[in-house]
Design a protein around this motif. Structure first.
Motif, mmCIF file in Angstrom:
data_model
loop_
_atom_site.group_PDB
_atom_site.id
_atom_site.type_symbol
_atom_site.label_atom_id
_atom_site.label_comp_id
_atom_site.label_asym_id
_atom_site.label_seq_id
_atom_site.Cartn_x
_atom_site.Cartn_y
_atom_site.Cartn_z
ATOM 1 N N PHE A 139 0.839 -1.203 0.000
ATOM 2 C CA PHE A 139 0.000 0.000 0.000
ATOM 3 C C PHE A 139 0.872 1.251 0.000
ATOM 4 O O PHE A 139 0.562 2.234 -0.674
ATOM 5 C CB PHE A 139 -0.938 -0.003 1.204
ATOM 6 N N ILE A 140 1.962 1.213 0.744
ATOM 7 C CA ILE A 140 2.882 2.353 0.777
ATOM 8 C C ILE A 140 3.589 2.500 -0.564
ATOM 9 O O ILE A 140 3.613 3.583 -1.156
ATOM 10 C CB ILE A 140 3.906 2.182 1.909
ATOM 11 N N ASP A 141 4.129 1.406 -1.061
ATOM 12 C CA ASP A 141 4.917 1.454 -2.284
ATOM 13 C C ASP A 141 4.085 1.830 -3.506
ATOM 14 O O ASP A 141 4.593 2.461 -4.437
ATOM 15 C CB ASP A 141 5.605 0.111 -2.520
ATOM 16 N N ALA A 142 2.821 1.435 -3.515
ATOM 17 C CA ALA A 142 1.955 1.730 -4.663
ATOM 18 C C ALA A 142 1.247 3.071 -4.525
ATOM 19 O O ALA A 142 0.503 3.479 -5.424
ATOM 20 C CB ALA A 142 0.926 0.608 -4.834
ATOM 21 N N GLY A 143 1.447 3.762 -3.417
ATOM 22 C CA GLY A 143 0.792 5.050 -3.214
ATOM 23 C C GLY A 143 -0.702 4.929 -2.988
ATOM 24 O O GLY A 143 -1.482 5.799 -3.380
ATOM 25 N N VAL A 145 -2.249 4.889 -0.112
ATOM 26 C CA VAL A 145 -2.719 5.531 1.122
ATOM 27 C C VAL A 145 -2.855 7.030 0.881
ATOM 28 O O VAL A 145 -1.882 7.689 0.511
ATOM 29 C CB VAL A 145 -1.742 5.289 2.290
ATOM 30 N N GLN A 146 -4.047 7.569 1.080
ATOM 31 C CA GLN A 146 -4.223 9.015 0.966
ATOM 32 C C GLN A 146 -4.598 9.558 2.343
ATOM 33 O O GLN A 146 -3.744 9.681 3.204
ATOM 34 C CB GLN A 146 -5.227 9.347 -0.128
ATOM 35 N N CYS A 147 -5.860 9.835 2.590
ATOM 36 C CA CYS A 147 -6.199 10.355 3.924
ATOM 37 C C CYS A 147 -6.012 9.286 4.988
ATOM 38 O O CYS A 147 -5.788 9.581 6.148
ATOM 39 C CB CYS A 147 -7.616 10.919 3.956
ATOM 40 N N GLY A 148 -6.117 8.015 4.596
ATOM 41 C CA GLY A 148 -5.862 6.913 5.517
ATOM 42 C C GLY A 148 -7.064 6.428 6.289
ATOM 43 O O GLY A 148 -6.970 5.424 6.995
ATOM 44 N N PHE A 149 -8.209 7.090 6.161
ATOM 45 C CA PHE A 149 -9.363 6.702 6.968
ATOM 46 C C PHE A 149 -9.869 5.311 6.606
ATOM 47 O O PHE A 149 -10.191 4.509 7.484
ATOM 48 C CB PHE A 149 -10.487 7.728 6.817
ATOM 49 N N CYS A 150 -9.901 5.014 5.316
ATOM 50 C CA CYS A 150 -10.411 3.711 4.878
ATOM 51 C C CYS A 150 -9.343 2.630 4.909
ATOM 52 O O CYS A 150 -9.648 1.438 4.823
ATOM 53 C CB CYS A 150 -10.965 3.813 3.457
ATOM 54 N N THR A 151 -8.077 3.050 5.009
ATOM 55 C CA THR A 151 -6.959 2.127 4.818
ATOM 56 C C THR A 151 -6.954 0.930 5.763
ATOM 57 O O THR A 151 -6.711 -0.205 5.314
ATOM 58 C CB THR A 151 -5.618 2.882 4.911
ATOM 59 N N PRO A 152 -7.205 1.094 7.070
ATOM 60 C CA PRO A 152 -7.180 -0.082 7.950
ATOM 61 C C PRO A 152 -8.133 -1.187 7.507
ATOM 62 O O PRO A 152 -7.750 -2.368 7.474
ATOM 63 C CB PRO A 152 -7.584 0.491 9.315
ATOM 64 N N GLY A 153 -9.351 -0.821 7.158
ATOM 65 C CA GLY A 153 -10.313 -1.824 6.709
ATOM 66 C C GLY A 153 -9.900 -2.480 5.412
ATOM 67 O O GLY A 153 -10.056 -3.700 5.234
ATOM 68 N N GLU A 188 -7.748 2.825 -8.192
ATOM 69 C CA GLU A 188 -6.717 2.196 -9.015
ATOM 70 C C GLU A 188 -5.442 1.909 -8.225
ATOM 71 O O GLU A 188 -4.835 0.848 -8.366
ATOM 72 C CB GLU A 188 -6.406 3.057 -10.243
ATOM 73 N N LYS A 189 -5.007 2.859 -7.393
ATOM 74 C CA LYS A 189 -3.802 2.640 -6.598
ATOM 75 C C LYS A 189 -4.002 1.518 -5.585
ATOM 76 O O LYS A 189 -3.079 0.767 -5.271
ATOM 77 C CB LYS A 189 -3.384 3.927 -5.887
ATOM 78 N N ILE A 190 -5.219 1.411 -5.089
ATOM 79 C CA ILE A 190 -5.535 0.333 -4.145
ATOM 80 C C ILE A 190 -5.443 -1.015 -4.853
ATOM 81 O O ILE A 190 -4.858 -1.975 -4.330
ATOM 82 C CB ILE A 190 -6.933 0.551 -3.532
ATOM 83 N N LEU A 191 -5.989 -1.086 -6.059
ATOM 84 C CA LEU A 191 -5.892 -2.315 -6.839
ATOM 85 C C LEU A 191 -4.428 -2.624 -7.165
ATOM 86 O O LEU A 191 -4.001 -3.782 -7.098
ATOM 87 C CB LEU A 191 -6.699 -2.188 -8.130
ATOM 88 N N ASP A 192 -3.671 -1.572 -7.505
ATOM 89 C CA ASP A 192 -2.243 -1.759 -7.782
ATOM 90 C C ASP A 192 -1.532 -2.357 -6.574
ATOM 91 O O ASP A 192 -0.661 -3.220 -6.710
ATOM 92 C CB ASP A 192 -1.584 -0.418 -8.124
ATOM 93 N N ALA A 193 -1.892 -1.892 -5.378
ATOM 94 C CA ALA A 193 -1.237 -2.367 -4.160
ATOM 95 C C ALA A 193 -1.512 -3.846 -3.926
ATOM 96 O O ALA A 193 -0.603 -4.605 -3.552
ATOM 97 C CB ALA A 193 -1.722 -1.552 -2.958
#
Length: 205
Positions: A139-143, A145-153, A188-193
């Motif tokens: 997730f970090i390498d693919a960029g 993570v933005q605001c991060g609110f949804c990221t944990p889930g 798209e970045k999430i899918l990339d990750a």
């Protein structure tokens, strides 16, 4: 009522839990684990996703009383959970039917002690100072993570996907993450990750 359950491999006890109190509330407000986010409180956004006995669930919809004697993994314990899974096979020592003692500190931890946790090197209970899991690093390498609110889930759900399917198709990824909403991106970045984590996982085998 009193609820005893395992969180990130550590035995926990929550006292004075009121009827109808959610697992999400207990994790955030009683145990000091704010990684799971409180957004819709209706099971629609996925930001509060945790693993309950290995299965991803929206913790806002799970009554705290339902987790008595069960095993919960939050984003704070995701890296350690992934490490245990590598060492002990499918599901890891923290997974369904596993031994809680293999995932973290042995013995019980009181609620007061849990509230006094502080981030320190190697403390998987806070999620800080430990080597990230493959999906977290991706997730970090693919960029992704933005605001991060949804990221944990998203991380918890994606980790569960990759545990079950090491080479998911784009359709598999989209379907697995369909219950996780992100307001910042076009996904798209999430899918990339997830693709990146899957590729790295395949290379490591």
């Amino acid at each position: 009522m009193r609820v005893n359950f395992t969180v990130n491999g550590r035995q926990q006890e929550a006292d004075d839990v009121w009827e109808g109190e959610s697992l999400l509330y207990v994790l955030r407000e009683r145990l000091g684990l704010p990684g799971s986010k409180n957004a819709c409180e209706q099971g629609e956004c996925g930001s509060c996703t945790v693993r309950l006995d290995g299965v991803p669930v929206c913790s806002c919809l799970v009554a705290a009383g339902q987790v008595e004697g069960r095993d919960v993994v939050t984003v704070e314990g995701l890296a350690d959970f992934a490490k245990q899974r590598e060492e002990h096979g499918h599901g890891g020592a923290c997974g369904s039917g596993g031994s809680a003692g293999g995932c973290g500190a042995k013995g019980g931890v009181t609620l007061d002690a849990a509230k006094r946790w502080q981030a320190r090197p190697g403390d998987s209970q806070t999620g800080e100072g430990v080597e990230l899991s493959a999906i977290q690093q991706a997730f970090i390498d693919a960029g992704a993570v933005q605001c991060g609110f949804c990221t944990p889930g998203l991380l918890v759900q994606a980790d569960a996907l990759l545990e079950e399917n090491s080479s998911p198709s784009d359709q598999d990824i989209r379907e697995a993450l369909s219950g996780n909403l992100c307001r910042c991106t076009g996904y798209e970045k999430i899918l990339d990750a997830v693709r990146l984590a899957a590729a790295r996982q395949s290379e490591a085998v």
